[in-house]
Design a protein around this motif. Structure first.
Motif, PDB file in Angstrom:
ATOM      1  N   GLU A  11     -49.766 -42.539  46.056  1.00 35.17           N
ATOM      2  CA  GLU A  11     -50.059 -42.119  47.426  1.00 35.17           C
ATOM      3  C   GLU A  11     -48.783 -41.654  48.146  1.00 35.17           C
ATOM      4  OE1 GLU A  11     -51.927 -45.173  49.807  1.00 35.17           O
ATOM      5  OE2 GLU A  11     -51.469 -44.090  51.658  1.00 35.17           O
TER       6      GLU A  11
ATOM      7  N   GLU B  44     -51.496 -47.025  42.564  1.00 34.03           N
ATOM      8  CA  GLU B  44     -52.139 -46.279  43.665  1.00 34.03           C
ATOM      9  C   GLU B  44     -51.162 -46.075  44.818  1.00 34.03           C
ATOM     10  OE1 GLU B  44     -53.565 -49.668  42.961  1.00 34.03           O
ATOM     11  OE2 GLU B  44     -53.925 -48.566  41.108  1.00 34.03           O
ATOM     12  N   TRP B  45     -50.377 -47.111  45.117  1.00 34.69           N
ATOM     13  CA  TRP B  45     -49.407 -47.018  46.229  1.00 34.69           C
ATOM     14  C   TRP B  45     -48.336 -45.985  45.896  1.00 34.69           C
ATOM     15  CZ3 TRP B  45     -44.227 -47.617  47.395  1.00 34.69           C
ATOM     16  CH2 TRP B  45     -43.913 -47.831  48.740  1.00 34.69           C
TER      17      TRP B  45
END
Ligand code: GLV
Length: 334
Positions: free
Chosen positions: A42, A38-39
């Motif tokens: 993003e 997710e990081w």
């Protein structure tokens, strides 16, 4: 002028970080843990450069959102964690770190071989557990390296460095590989005997793996191959875990089809603490540290930074996996 934004999936040794800091706006995953998807998803869309590690899967979904990306630079010589075809299709050059870790990795493969042959880890545990009561003529007997036969599977830079070390130990060296044969200029390698894979397995006392992970080398060592090896043989893996079929290895070690395995790499990594291989007394596993010397990791970080900075400037990467992004050039070797 504003600095280009780049993403680091982990803190790298300071020498490389300093270089990147000087020229780039660095965003970094700070924890000593694999960067969460997710990081990455993003932050990668705004990054012009990506520094990654062998623990990160840089695959199509990541590249699909990385619309500003001009370069990927991995701090590793192995690049099986990156979808190279997808990078090339997008015109993204991929940098890696060949050559710089050759000797350090071969040192470690040799260390594993010696530790396994001479039962160093068992001996150390014995002493720590307070079980050392006397010297014994028959206790912890191991195998000699000198005069034994080392089989090297994959004769690239690290395989050759392993052969040079083996020569200093008066070992007979067998090697198999797709391409490299020894020339007169290859000092220290003239005595290497090239054999087919099956013969190397059959005749060697030690088998050390030095192939990259590719679809062809996935599970290169399975049940059949292990059965072909001597019952006294020791298997060393500093390449990639998936080159060995772990289930087949567990069975082979458990039934003494081969004597011992010393592994720097596993499948998966990290190996789960309840993995069956960890229950075996004839299997030594260390946590993927073959290139982990202070000097080499620092050089790798600088090389990683140099590759990234070149890519950001639109220059040719000094060490590139996919030179086809520039046209019809051949893959460069260090
Ligand atoms: C280590 O395994 C590397 O590929 O650099």
């Amino acid at each position: 002028m504003s600095k280009p934004p780049i993403l680091l999936t982990r803190r790298i040794p300071q020498a490389g970080l300093d270089l990147l800091d000087r020229f780039c706006e660095v965003r970094m995953w700070e924890k000593e843990a694999v960067v969460p998807t997710e990081w990455l998803m993003e932050h990668v869309p705004s990054a012009k450069g990506l520094v990654c590690l062998l623990t990160d899967q840089i695959d199509k979904p990541v590249l699909d959102v990385a619309s500003s990306l001009k370069v990927v630079s991995t701090m590793a010589v192995g690049y099986d964690h990156i979808n190279i075809a997808e990078c090339t299709r997008r015109g993204i050059p991929v940098g890696y770190t060949p050559g710089v870790l050759t000797e350090t990795t071969a040192d470690f493969a040799f260390a594993l071989m010696m530790a396994a042959a001479r039962r160093v880890v068992e001996g150390a545990s014995f002493v720590k557990e307070g079980r050392w009561k006397t010297w014994s003529p028959t206790f912890l007997l191991g195998q000699d390296l000198h005069e034994a036969t080392l089989g090297i599977v994959g004769f690239g830079r690290i395989g050759q460095a392993m052969a040079r070390r083996a020569k200093g130990f008066s070992m007979r060296v067998l090697a198999c590989c797709a391409s490299k044969q020894v020339g007169p200029q290859d000092e220290g390698l003239q005595d290497v005997e090239f054999r087919d894979f099956q013969t190397v397995l059959k005749e060697s006392d030690f088998v050390s793996l030095h192939v990259p992970l590719t679809p062809q080398t996935h599970h290169l060592i399975g049940k059949t191959e292990l059965q072909r090896m001597k019952t006294s043989s020791i298997l060393i893996n500093t390449a990639r875990g998936r080159v060995i079929d772990s289930d087949a290895l567990y069975e082979a070690l458990g039934h003494h089809v081969i004597a011992y395995a010393a592994l720097d790499v596993t499948d998966p990594e990290p190996i789960p603490v309840n993995d069956r291989l960890l229950t075996l007394s004839n299997c030594l596993i260390v946590p993927h540290i073959a290139s982990a010397s202070v000097a080499t990791r620092s050089k790798m970080a600088v090389m990683t930074a140099d590759n990234l900075l070149a890519g950001l400037k639109g220059e040719r990467l000094p060490f590139i996996v996919n030179p086809e992004v520039y046209g019809n050039a051949k893959k460069e070797r260090a």
